[in-house]
Design an enzyme around this catalytic site. Structure first.
Site, PDB file in Angstrom:
ATOM      1  CE  LYS A  22      -1.944   1.345   4.331  1.00 52.27           C
ATOM      2  NZ  LYS A  22      -0.988   2.933   4.964  1.00 52.27           N
ATOM      3  CG  ASN A  23       2.198   3.291   3.870  1.00 50.31           C
ATOM      4  OD1 ASN A  23       1.353   2.823   3.942  1.00 50.31           O
ATOM      5  ND2 ASN A  23       3.035   2.517   4.843  1.00 50.31           N
ATOM      6  CB  CYS A 119      -3.567  11.416  11.076  1.00 50.55           C
ATOM      7  SG  CYS A 119      -2.345  10.041  12.281  1.00 50.55           S
ATOM      8  NE  ARG A 124       1.568   9.967  10.500  1.00 56.54           N
ATOM      9  CZ  ARG A 124       1.060   9.044   9.548  1.00 56.54           C
ATOM     10  NH1 ARG A 124      -0.443   8.390  10.119  1.00 56.54           N
ATOM     11  NH2 ARG A 124       1.726   8.666   8.277  1.00 56.54           N
ATOM     12  CG  ASP A 307       3.458   1.026  10.038  1.00 56.12           C
ATOM     13  OD1 ASP A 307       2.994   2.084  10.338  1.00 56.12           O
ATOM     14  OD2 ASP A 307       3.766   2.012   8.547  1.00 56.12           O
ATOM     15  NE  ARG A 399      -6.709   4.778   5.965  1.00 62.04           N
ATOM     16  CZ  ARG A 399      -6.528   5.750   6.584  1.00 62.04           C
ATOM     17  NH1 ARG A 399      -6.394   6.243   7.555  1.00 62.04           N
ATOM     18  NH2 ARG A 399      -5.806   6.236   5.555  1.00 62.04           N
TER      19      ARG A 399
END
Ligand code: EPU
Length: 419
Positions: A22-23, A119, A124, A307, A399
């Protein structure tokens, strides 16, 4: 609203393939804005965040769509960008939207992108992105929650990042690739997602050296051409599936990922007692017994990834002994802790550390997903818990994990989605 229902069951067994990262994909999609012509990205995961990025690219005027039904590929043609503005409504859905600022500034000489704001996992800020653009000669103005950036033509500059930032490094690297002259990025992030973006830029005709080290040197070029690229396997999804195998004392082969991207994770899982073999694109994990407690600290790559923190903590909740988990990347990334406590976990928080004393078995409970990786951690915990866990707010997990329940079910987990 969907919920995921998990019943703790026996060991997971079998083979499972990870989806594309994803990233990586999000940064590569932003990178496609740098070229005129059609960039094709393959092995793109079917995720909400990818759809959000496609929507942003279309709002800018690019053609951006999935390539046919059922294909894991997107086509992005950024020949025409008629509106270099990324509105709040889209940026607030996903912070990675801010990655369009660098390419827009370089391509169009001006851009207006909403500030992403805070968030769930922390404040961030984006100050390091902005510092980089200023070093390339951009004029920045903060206007009603938007960053207004302009530069008739960016020029190379020297950027020493104060913190290691993945998206910051990517954003400035993209802008520098179309600037006049040489840019040097010091204290650059070394994550595989930075290296992969540099690979795409090279294929587009950019001159980028040193990606994967903390010093990246970019010689700006006049223009870039569209390219085709296959997104690499998602290292965090792979790590999550390995934690699922561990917590159930299973035996699982995770395919489609480069084990080199997972080294610090695999080291920790071995320290917990896992038997791990790696092949060029696969990792086989066997967990012969209850996990052992460990200490770990999250850090920028090649350190242990933030993560993966929630998922490994979930394993440690039922490990033998007391573990210490220290979160050094984000200041507020322990939101899974109260949810794990609802499942009977013994965790004491003290500043940036969590002291986890393993219990023999967690108990299923209704829990709430608070962010993407926290929800993955809750699912890992639920796989080995006694009874049923209902995870609500699963839009967080959608997501970043493609069909997580199907993948886990294929390994024998008792997991289903309820509408
Ligand atoms: N930071 C600043 N100023 C900046 C930028 C970052 O102070 O201008 C700080 C952050 O607040 C944080 C630290 O630097 O404390 C590292 O943040 P980084 O910029 O590296 O994070 P990111 O690029 O915004 C990406 C991933 C995250 C992942 C982090 C760290 C994407 C789209 N997101 O975020 O992924 O946690 O790197 O590895 O690439 C996720 O997938 O669940 C996720 C949150």
């Amino acid at each position: 609203m969907d919920r995921i229902v998990v019943r703790g069951s026996g060991p997971l067994r079998g083979e499972v393939a990870v989806s594309g990262s994803k990233n990586s994909a999000l940064a590569l999609m932003a990178g496609a804005l740098l070229a005129r012509g059609e960039t094709v990205l393959e092995n793109v995961p079917w995720l909400r965040d990818i759809d959000t990025m496609l929507e942003i690219l279309r709002a800018l005027g690019a053609r951006a769509e999935w390539q046919g039904e059922g294909a894991h590929a997107v086509c992005i043609d950024a020949s025409r960008i008629h509106n270099p503005e990324a509105p709040y409504d889209l940026v607030r859905k996903m912070r990675a939207s801010f990655l369009v600022l660098g390419p827009l500034l370089a391509r169009c000489g001006a851009a207006r992108v909403s500030e992403p704001g805070g968030c769930a996992i922390g404040v961030r800020p984006v100050d390091q992105h902005l510092k980089g653009f200023e070093a390339l000669g951009a004029k920045l103005r903060l206007d009603h929650g938007y960053v207004d950036a302009s530069a008739a033509r960016l020029r190379g500059g020297h950027v020493a990042f104060d913190v290691s930032t993945v998206n910051g490094t990517q954003n400035v690297m993209m802008a520098a690739s179309l600037a006049d002259g040489e840019t040097v990025l010091e204290n650059a992030a070394r994550e595989p997602e930075v290296v992969e973006l540099a690979e795409l830029l090279l294929r587009m005709g950019a001159d980028v050296r040193g990606a994967g080290t903390d010093r990246i040197v970019v010689q700006g070029v006049e223009s870039l051409r569209a390219a085709r690229h296959r997104v690499s396997g998602d290292r965090i999804e792979a790590g999550t599936l390995l934690c699922a195998a561990m917590v159930t004392q299973g035996e699982v082969l995770v395919a489609g990922v480069d084990p080199a991207h997972l080294e610090s994770t695999l080291d920790k899982l071995r320290e917990c007692g896992a038997d791990i073999e790696t092949q060029p694109t696969r990792v086989l994990l066997r967990m012969p017994e209850r996990a052992r407690a460990v200490r770990f600290v999250t850090a920028p790559y090649p350190g242990f990834p933030t993560d993966m923190q929630a998922q490994l903590m979930a394993v440690l909740c039922s490990a033998d002994g007391s573990s210490v988990v220290t979160e050094r990347v984000f200041e507020n990334r322990f939101m899974h802790v109260p949810e794990l406590q609802r499942m009977g976990a013994d965790i004491a928080l003290s500043g940036r550390s969590a002291h986890v004393t393993g219990v023999p078995k967690l108990a299923g409970a209704p829990v709430m997903a608070t962010d993407l990786r926290a929800s993955a951690g809750l699912i890992v915990a639920a796989l080995a818990a006694e009874g049923e866990t209902v995870v609500s707010r699963v839009y967080h997990i959608d997501r970043g994990y493609e069909r997580i329940e199907e993948k886990l079910r294929s390994l024998g987990a008792d997991i289903r989605r309820e509408g």
